[in-house]
Design an enzyme around this catalytic site. Structure first.
Site, PDB file in Angstrom:
ATOM      1  N   ASP A  16      -1.308   3.377  -1.762  1.00 36.52           N
ATOM      2  CA  ASP A  16      -2.250   2.331  -2.162  1.00 36.52           C
ATOM      3  C   ASP A  16      -3.680   2.730  -1.797  1.00 36.52           C
ATOM      4  O   ASP A  16      -3.904   3.464  -0.837  1.00 36.52           O
ATOM      5  CB  ASP A  16      -1.864   1.020  -1.448  1.00 36.52           C
ATOM      6  CG  ASP A  16      -2.562  -0.185  -2.073  1.00 36.52           C
ATOM      7  OD1 ASP A  16      -3.114  -0.069  -3.175  1.00 36.52           O
ATOM      8  OD2 ASP A  16      -2.558  -1.258  -1.428  1.00 36.52           O
ATOM      9  N   ASN A  64       2.567  -2.742 -12.739  1.00 35.25           N
ATOM     10  CA  ASN A  64       1.356  -1.968 -13.080  1.00 35.25           C
ATOM     11  C   ASN A  64       1.007  -2.007 -14.570  1.00 35.25           C
ATOM     12  O   ASN A  64      -0.122  -1.679 -14.956  1.00 35.25           O
ATOM     13  CB  ASN A  64       1.477  -0.501 -12.620  1.00 35.25           C
ATOM     14  CG  ASN A  64       1.315  -0.309 -11.126  1.00 35.25           C
ATOM     15  OD1 ASN A  64       1.838   0.642 -10.539  1.00 35.25           O
ATOM     16  ND2 ASN A  64       0.583  -1.219 -10.461  1.00 35.25           N
TER      17      ASN A  64
HETATM   18  C1  FPP Z   1      -2.511   2.449  -5.925  1.00 33.92           C
HETATM   19  O1  FPP Z   1      -3.896   2.433  -5.924  1.00 33.92           O
HETATM   20  C2  FPP Z   1      -1.903   3.509  -6.680  1.00 33.92           C
HETATM   21  C3  FPP Z   1      -1.243   3.387  -7.878  1.00 33.92           C
HETATM   22  C4  FPP Z   1      -1.139   2.164  -8.644  1.00 33.92           C
HETATM   23  C5  FPP Z   1      -0.547   4.487  -8.505  1.00 33.92           C
HETATM   24  C6  FPP Z   1      -0.218   5.698  -7.697  1.00 33.92           C
HETATM   25  C7  FPP Z   1      -0.670   6.840  -8.445  1.00 33.92           C
HETATM   26  C8  FPP Z   1      -1.108   7.996  -7.926  1.00 33.92           C
HETATM   27  C9  FPP Z   1      -1.110   8.299  -6.503  1.00 33.92           C
HETATM   28  C10 FPP Z   1      -1.662   9.044  -8.812  1.00 33.92           C
HETATM   29  C11 FPP Z   1      -0.785   9.879  -9.589  1.00 33.92           C
HETATM   30  C12 FPP Z   1       0.608  10.057  -9.199  1.00 33.92           C
HETATM   31  C13 FPP Z   1       1.349  11.108  -9.579  1.00 33.92           C
HETATM   32  C14 FPP Z   1       2.777  11.150  -9.231  1.00 33.92           C
HETATM   33  C15 FPP Z   1       0.774  12.223 -10.302  1.00 33.92           C
HETATM   34  P1  FPP Z   1      -4.631   1.163  -6.503  1.00 33.92           P
HETATM   35  O2  FPP Z   1      -5.126   1.527  -7.848  1.00 33.92           O
HETATM   36  O3  FPP Z   1      -3.726  -0.015  -6.448  1.00 33.92           O
HETATM   37  O4  FPP Z   1      -5.802   1.023  -5.476  1.00 33.92           O
HETATM   38  P2  FPP Z   1      -6.603  -0.305  -5.060  1.00 33.92           P
HETATM   39  O5  FPP Z   1      -5.589  -1.217  -4.424  1.00 33.92           O
HETATM   40  O6  FPP Z   1      -7.609   0.212  -4.116  1.00 33.92           O
HETATM   41  O7  FPP Z   1      -7.177  -0.843  -6.320  1.00 33.92           O
END
Ligand code: FPP
Length: 236
Positions: A16, A64
């Site tokens: 996250d 998501n």
């Molecule tokens: C959370 O950050 C992350 C995600 C929703 C997706 C996870 C994806 C990755 C780590 C990138 C790519 C993965 C692979 C396997 C290539 P957020 O967007 O919820 O952050 P925030 O809470 O700060 O908005």
């Protein structure tokens, strides 16, 4: 190399904070995801090196899909690139690739790459990397209930025979042991519909560090904290 007294056999991570990482730098959210993909690569290698057997990463949840179209598209492209480029690294590091979640809803070219990567890494033995893609624990449990009910209806299973292992065997994670350690980055203290059944006795570790900054050193900190925990599984 860093030394540990106790290594979790299975680590699960809620990655996250990509969006916040980008925001802090006045960059669009996608820059955070791109940097987060680098953490995925570093943490995977580091886990394999220290002897973790299973690593489960929450990469895309059933929730998501509610994000803006352009962000979903970017995440899918990032995943597509990752699946293409990580092939060599996974093979060189003897890492088997698997997924949990309903991948039939992902773009077809991604499904093809996932299936190919599973196939070519199927004999890798050092560690299994499990990506949770279009995964949601409530959805997983609901599907398990449907599968078990249909076995009962067909007369292949008696209600009296249903026990906890019946549920476990009908989850996406059937082949895998429950996580020993669940890490969540970016300071949020929530489980967010991840592995609800499987984390009944899992040690939880919340890191304040945002996922794009969560690298080897932070992983080692989490494991050192895990070493200090005494796991009692409800006993004394
Ligand atoms: C959370 O950050 C992350 C995600 C929703 C997706 C996870 C994806 C990755 C780590 C990138 C790519 C993965 C692979 C396997 C290539 P957020 O967007 O919820 O952050 P925030 O809470 O700060 O908005």
């Amino acid at each position: 190399m860093e030394k540990f007294k106790k290594i979790p056999e299975h680590i699960a991570i809620i990655m996250d904070g990509n969006g916040r990482w980008a925001k802090k730098r006045n960059l669009p959210r996608i820059f955070g995801h791109r940097e987060g993909a680098k953490s995925v690569k570093e943490i995977t290698k580091a886990c394999a090196e220290i002897g973790v057997k299973y690593l489960t990463l929450f990469a895309f949840s059933t929730e998501n899909w509610k994000r803006p179209d352009n962000e979903i598209k970017f995440l899918m492209n990032l995943l597509n690139d990752y699946l293409k480029k990580e092939e060599k690294t996974l093979l060189n590091n003897n890492i088997k690739f698997d997924t949990i979640g309903d991948i039939s809803k992902l773009p077809e070219k991604i499904q093809k790459k996932i299936n190919r990567l599973k196939k070519i890494t199927k004999n890798c033995k050092r560690m299994t990397l499990i990506l949770a893609l279009n995964y949601g624990a409530r959805n997983e449990i609901t599907n398990a209930v449907k599968k078990i009910s249909s076995l009962v209806k067909k007369g292949e299973l008696k209600i009296s025979e249903i026990d906890e292992s019946t549920i476990s065997k009908n989850l996406y994670t059937a082949k895998y042991p429950d996580p020993d350690l669940l890490i969540r980055t970016s300071g949020e203290v929530r489980v967010s519909n991840f592995l609800l059944w499987q984390i009944a006795y899992t040690e939880l570790y919340i890191s304040k560090v945002l996922w794009p900054d969560f690298r080897k050193k932070e992983l080692y900190k989490a494991i050192h904290e895990y070493e200090k925990r005494e796991r009692r599984y409800g006993g004394l």
